[in-house]
Design an enzyme around this catalytic site. Structure first.
Site, PDB file in Angstrom:
ATOM      1  N   ASP A  87     -39.714  48.876  -4.128  1.00  0.00           N
ATOM      2  CA  ASP A  87     -38.285  49.100  -4.390  1.00  0.00           C
ATOM      3  C   ASP A  87     -38.186  50.194  -5.454  1.00  0.00           C
ATOM      4  O   ASP A  87     -37.836  49.947  -6.606  1.00  0.00           O
ATOM      5  CB  ASP A  87     -37.605  47.817  -4.853  1.00  0.00           C
ATOM      6  CG  ASP A  87     -36.096  47.995  -5.015  1.00  0.00           C
ATOM      7  OD1 ASP A  87     -35.551  48.989  -4.488  1.00  0.00           O
ATOM      8  OD2 ASP A  87     -35.458  47.169  -5.692  1.00  0.00           O
ATOM      9  N   ILE A  88     -38.518  51.401  -5.051  1.00  0.00           N
ATOM     10  CA  ILE A  88     -38.624  52.525  -5.975  1.00  0.00           C
ATOM     11  C   ILE A  88     -37.297  53.285  -5.992  1.00  0.00           C
ATOM     12  O   ILE A  88     -36.922  53.908  -5.002  1.00  0.00           O
ATOM     13  CB  ILE A  88     -39.782  53.457  -5.573  1.00  0.00           C
ATOM     14  CG1 ILE A  88     -41.078  52.645  -5.395  1.00  0.00           C
ATOM     15  CG2 ILE A  88     -39.942  54.560  -6.611  1.00  0.00           C
ATOM     16  CD1 ILE A  88     -41.490  51.835  -6.616  1.00  0.00           C
ATOM     17  N   GLU A  89     -36.615  53.197  -7.118  1.00  0.00           N
ATOM     18  CA  GLU A  89     -35.267  53.768  -7.198  1.00  0.00           C
ATOM     19  C   GLU A  89     -35.115  54.795  -8.321  1.00  0.00           C
ATOM     20  O   GLU A  89     -34.002  55.229  -8.619  1.00  0.00           O
ATOM     21  CB  GLU A  89     -34.242  52.644  -7.392  1.00  0.00           C
ATOM     22  CG  GLU A  89     -34.259  51.618  -6.268  1.00  0.00           C
ATOM     23  CD  GLU A  89     -33.155  50.585  -6.391  1.00  0.00           C
ATOM     24  OE1 GLU A  89     -32.087  50.927  -6.912  1.00  0.00           O
ATOM     25  OE2 GLU A  89     -33.371  49.434  -5.968  1.00  0.00           O
ATOM     26  N   GLY A  90     -36.220  55.165  -8.940  1.00  0.00           N
ATOM     27  CA  GLY A  90     -36.124  56.122 -10.036  1.00  0.00           C
ATOM     28  C   GLY A  90     -37.364  56.976 -10.127  1.00  0.00           C
ATOM     29  O   GLY A  90     -38.326  56.806  -9.373  1.00  0.00           O
TER      30      GLY A  90
END
Length: 303
Positions: free
Chosen positions: A155-158
């Site tokens: 869940d890579i959001e940055g």
């Protein structure tokens, strides 16, 4: 002979219809871990609603950072005092879920974490850490105890989109040791995803739950499914994954935008996307909001 034929044909039709229903059936993936009021992990799995539970999040790792898991009010991952609710107690819960056939993933990243990968070597170090501390490896300081999780959720959001493909390859290589490491991801619906788009090109991911919320260009809006349907077709035709899930907020409060009322989901959206061979079901954020809304109860039979 004629009488037998009359009996056999309906039986064949029943079998064919049953297989068709089974092939079309999907499951629900849920995120758990970011609200202490959402019930225990064991209770979550005991509801019978979910096929996947993503334990969220390992929110700090990479580029020299000391890896840290954050499970909000559920437990203290770095205490060994039995009276301070250490997270090692979750081991029994994880095993309870798996005994029910539910896959339990460790979700890494999240919207508020501190993480990045500085190089391919750094990705290898993170993969080794994940293997030894959450998967089939060994470590004296496993944060969730001796239970072996089923895999890793991205869940890579940055940060940057660099080296997540390397991490996927290193993690996948462990499967060659005879123990399957499932890989899942939660990209944003604009295609390709800015963070894990490169990783998804590897074709190593088993399940991808695309976030069709907080992204107006590709989400449901006031009864209009056009943007969502177009994005769904692009994802399912472009990504080599076993199954792709429709990621949604479980209540209007769970996201800034993109919530789909039950009637809109069951009468418009699902009929439009379930024909895809890659349709896997629905992902919901999160267990806490699902408890408040009862969303999964309302959609389970249609997913």
């Amino acid at each position: 002979m004629e009488y037998r034929a009359v009996v056999v044909i309906p039986l064949i039709l029943v079998v064919v219809l049953a297989l068709a229903v089974e092939l079309d059936a999907g499951g629900i993936s849920i995120y758990w871990g970011q609200n202490g009021n959402e019930g225990t992990l064991a209770e979550t799995c005991a509801t019978g609603k979910y096929e996947f539970v993503n334990v969220a999040f390992l929110a700090t790792f990479g580029a020299g950072r000391n890896p840290m898991i954050n499970l909000a009010g559920h437990c203290d991952p770095y205490s060994h005092d039995p009276y301070s609710h250490p997270c090692t107690a979750l081991s029994a819960d994880i095993k309870s879920c798996q005994a029910k056939g539910i896959k339990v993933m460790l979700s890494i990243g999240g919207g508020a974490g501190s993480y990045s990968l500085a190089s391919s070597a750094d990705a290898q170090q993170v993969a080794t850490y994940l293997w030894n501390n959450f998967l089939w490896g060994s470590s004296s300081s496993r944060p969730l105890g001796n239970a072996v999780l089923d895999g890793i959720d991205f869940d890579i959001e940055g940060g940057t989109g660099l080296h997540w493909d390397d991490l996927a390859r290193y993690l996948s290589s462990y499967s060659k040791r005879g123990k399957k490491v499932y890989l899942t991801a939660a990209p944003q619906c604009p295609f390709p995803d800015a963070s894990v788009g490169g990783a998804l090109k590897t074709g190593l991911f088993d399940y991808v739950w695309v976030q069709f919320y907080n992204n107006p260009p590709c989400q449901y809006s006031s009864g209009d499914i056009g943007n969502l349907e177009d994005a769904w077709k692009q994802w399912t035709s472009s990504i080599r994954a076993t199954k792709i899930f429709l990621g949604l907020p479980a209540s209007p409060d769970a996201a800034g935008s993109g919530f789909i009322p039950v009637t809109g989901l069951t009468s418009k959206v699902l009929p439009a996307i379930k024909g895809s061979a890659k349709y896997g079901g629905v992902m919901l954020w999160s267990k806490y909001y699902d408890d408040q809304s009862g969303y999964s109860n309302s959609i389970k039979s249609d997913v």
